[in-house]
Scaffold this active site. Structure first.
Site, short mmCIF file in Angstrom:
data_model
loop_
_atom_site.label_atom_id
_atom_site.label_comp_id
_atom_site.label_asym_id
_atom_site.label_seq_id
_atom_site.Cartn_x
_atom_site.Cartn_y
_atom_site.Cartn_z
N ASP A 111 44.49 89.43 4.56
CA ASP A 111 44.65 88.14 5.24
C ASP A 111 45.69 88.27 6.34
OD1 ASP A 111 46.63 88.36 3.13
OD2 ASP A 111 47.12 86.26 3.46
N ASP A 119 50.03 94.20 10.69
CA ASP A 119 50.32 93.54 9.42
C ASP A 119 49.04 92.93 8.84
OD1 ASP A 119 51.62 92.44 7.26
OD2 ASP A 119 52.59 90.85 8.41
N GLU A 169 48.49 87.01 0.90
CA GLU A 169 49.87 87.45 1.03
C GLU A 169 50.61 86.63 2.07
OE1 GLU A 169 53.45 89.69 2.18
OE2 GLU A 169 51.79 89.08 3.46
N GLU A 170 49.90 86.26 3.13
CA GLU A 170 50.53 85.47 4.19
C GLU A 170 50.60 84.00 3.83
OE1 GLU A 170 52.00 86.91 6.40
OE2 GLU A 170 50.98 88.74 7.04
#
Length: 378
Positions: free
Chosen positions: A69, A100, A133-134
């Site tokens: 993500d 990222d 995760e974000e």
């Protein structure tokens, strides 16, 4: 050979802004299944997650963790190339997630596939990849670890492929992270006329006294592997439009990044004790609401850390600093499961417009991951 740079570009073309998958985990699941991995989707509450294993269950197991993500791209017109184009030009891959961390995921997926194909060990490799995760991070890596526990799966050591190098490949690896907590402090006094302060109790006076105490008296001076605990006041507000009215309520928000001398609970207890002292002195009630998003942790230097550091040094001609700096990552969840370190690409462009990564750097990271697997199972 599995081309990690090509896989990075293909993953970028999946518009996987949290919590949407955009096809990223479907692509990876198919690729890993074709390579002989046992693949499971571990979706929870609409969050996409992937677990993949190669090798004997119960054998010595090395793991990788990452996320597909990404944060929103912002103004599309500000990008040189469309953020989900995966455009490759002059040896650079452009797009949201290039740094990222779709490149990190691509590197460890490619390394794992080639490793088990070319030099199959009498051991096991596990890949855990999340789509959360974000975002809130409640149903991502946590969900995978819960599923692993319920299904008897375990990693003996794990690398999180987050970008760990500030400027140059090989300069830094993370062996821990500071804890993170946000505290909302609400001061409640008595409203009144600014000309008659003796008939009121000003919550702003109490709150600023309290905040000044936090700034003036640091929580600690740091430890061997951690900087001093950092405290930042990020908001002060009372919602008062009138200049001649003492407000009844005022609020402040404080963000604290704490080292391994503390836990989230101990920091909250310290802040509460200070609030009680100010309340007793001023007659203004101070209450604290805490949101603890991660505890401080440290993977002690030893054989696992030395192995990773040694491979990075060999492949980059730089000995990485063992760091605990930066924000939070999913390593904060994995540390309760097994020893974990973080090593990935240079993070200079992460979350920026025109996020990008050199193709050569992605190939280098794949080589590092594959060498770590080889050394671990020697």
């Amino acid at each position: 050979m599995t081309d990690a740079a090509d896989l990075t570009a293909r993953l970028i073309r999946c518009p996987s802004v949290t919590p949407e998958d955009g096809g990223a985990l479907v692509m990876l699941g198919d690729l890993l299944a074709d390579a002989g991995f046992e693949v499971h989707r571990v979706d929870r509450n609409g969050t996409p997650n992937l677990f993949a294993r190669w090798g004997a269950r119960g054998a010595r197991t090395f793991g990788f963790n990452g996320h597909t993500d990404v944060v929103p791209p912002g103004d599309l017109g500000s990008w040189t190339h469309p953020p989900f184009s995966g455009h490759v030009q002059d040896g650079v891959i452009w797009g949201r997630g290039a740094t990222d961390m779709k490149s990190g995921v691509a590197a460890f997926v490619a390394a794992a596939i080639d490793f088990v194909r070319e030099t199959p060990p009498d051991r096991a490799v596990i890949l855990t990849i999340t789509g959360d995760e974000e975002g809130p991070s409640r149903d991502g890596t946590i969900a995978i670890l819960d599923w692993m526990r319920d299904n008897g799966e375990r990693m003996d050591a794990c690398i999180v492929g987050e970008p760990s190098n500030p400027e140059i490949m090989g300069e830094m690896m993370k062996i821990g992270r500071r804890g993170a907590a946000t505290f909302t402090i609400t001061a409640k006094g008595v409203q009144g006329h600014a000309a008659y302060p003796h008939k009121a109790r000003n919550p702003l006076h109490a709150l600023t006294t309290y905040l000044n105490d936090l700034i003036a008296a640091p929580l600690d001076a740091g430890t061997d592997h951690f900087d001093p605990t950092g405290l930042q006041i990020t908001s002060i507000d009372c919602g008062n439009p009138a200049s001649n009215v003492i407000p009844e309520t005022a609020r402040a928000v404080v963000n604290i990044r704490f080292n391994d001398l503390h836990t989230g609970a101990s920091v909250q207890a310290d802040l509460t004790a200070r609030a009680n002292r100010v309340a007793q002195a001023t007659g203004v009630t101070l209450s604290i609401e805490a949101q603890i998003s991660g505890e401080a942790f440290l993977t002690q230097p030893g054989p696992f850390v030395d192995l990773v550091r040694g491979v990075v040094t060999q492949e980059t001609n730089r000995q990485p600093v063992l760091s605990t700096t930066g924000g939070t990552s999913d390593a904060r969840f994995i540390k309760d499961h097994c020893p974990v370190v973080e090593f990935g690409l240079v993070g200079a462009y992460m979350h920026q417009v025109d996020e990008r990564v050199p193709v050569a750097q992605v190939h280098q990271l794949k080589t590092i991951y594959q060498r770590i697997l080889e050394k671990y199972f020697e």
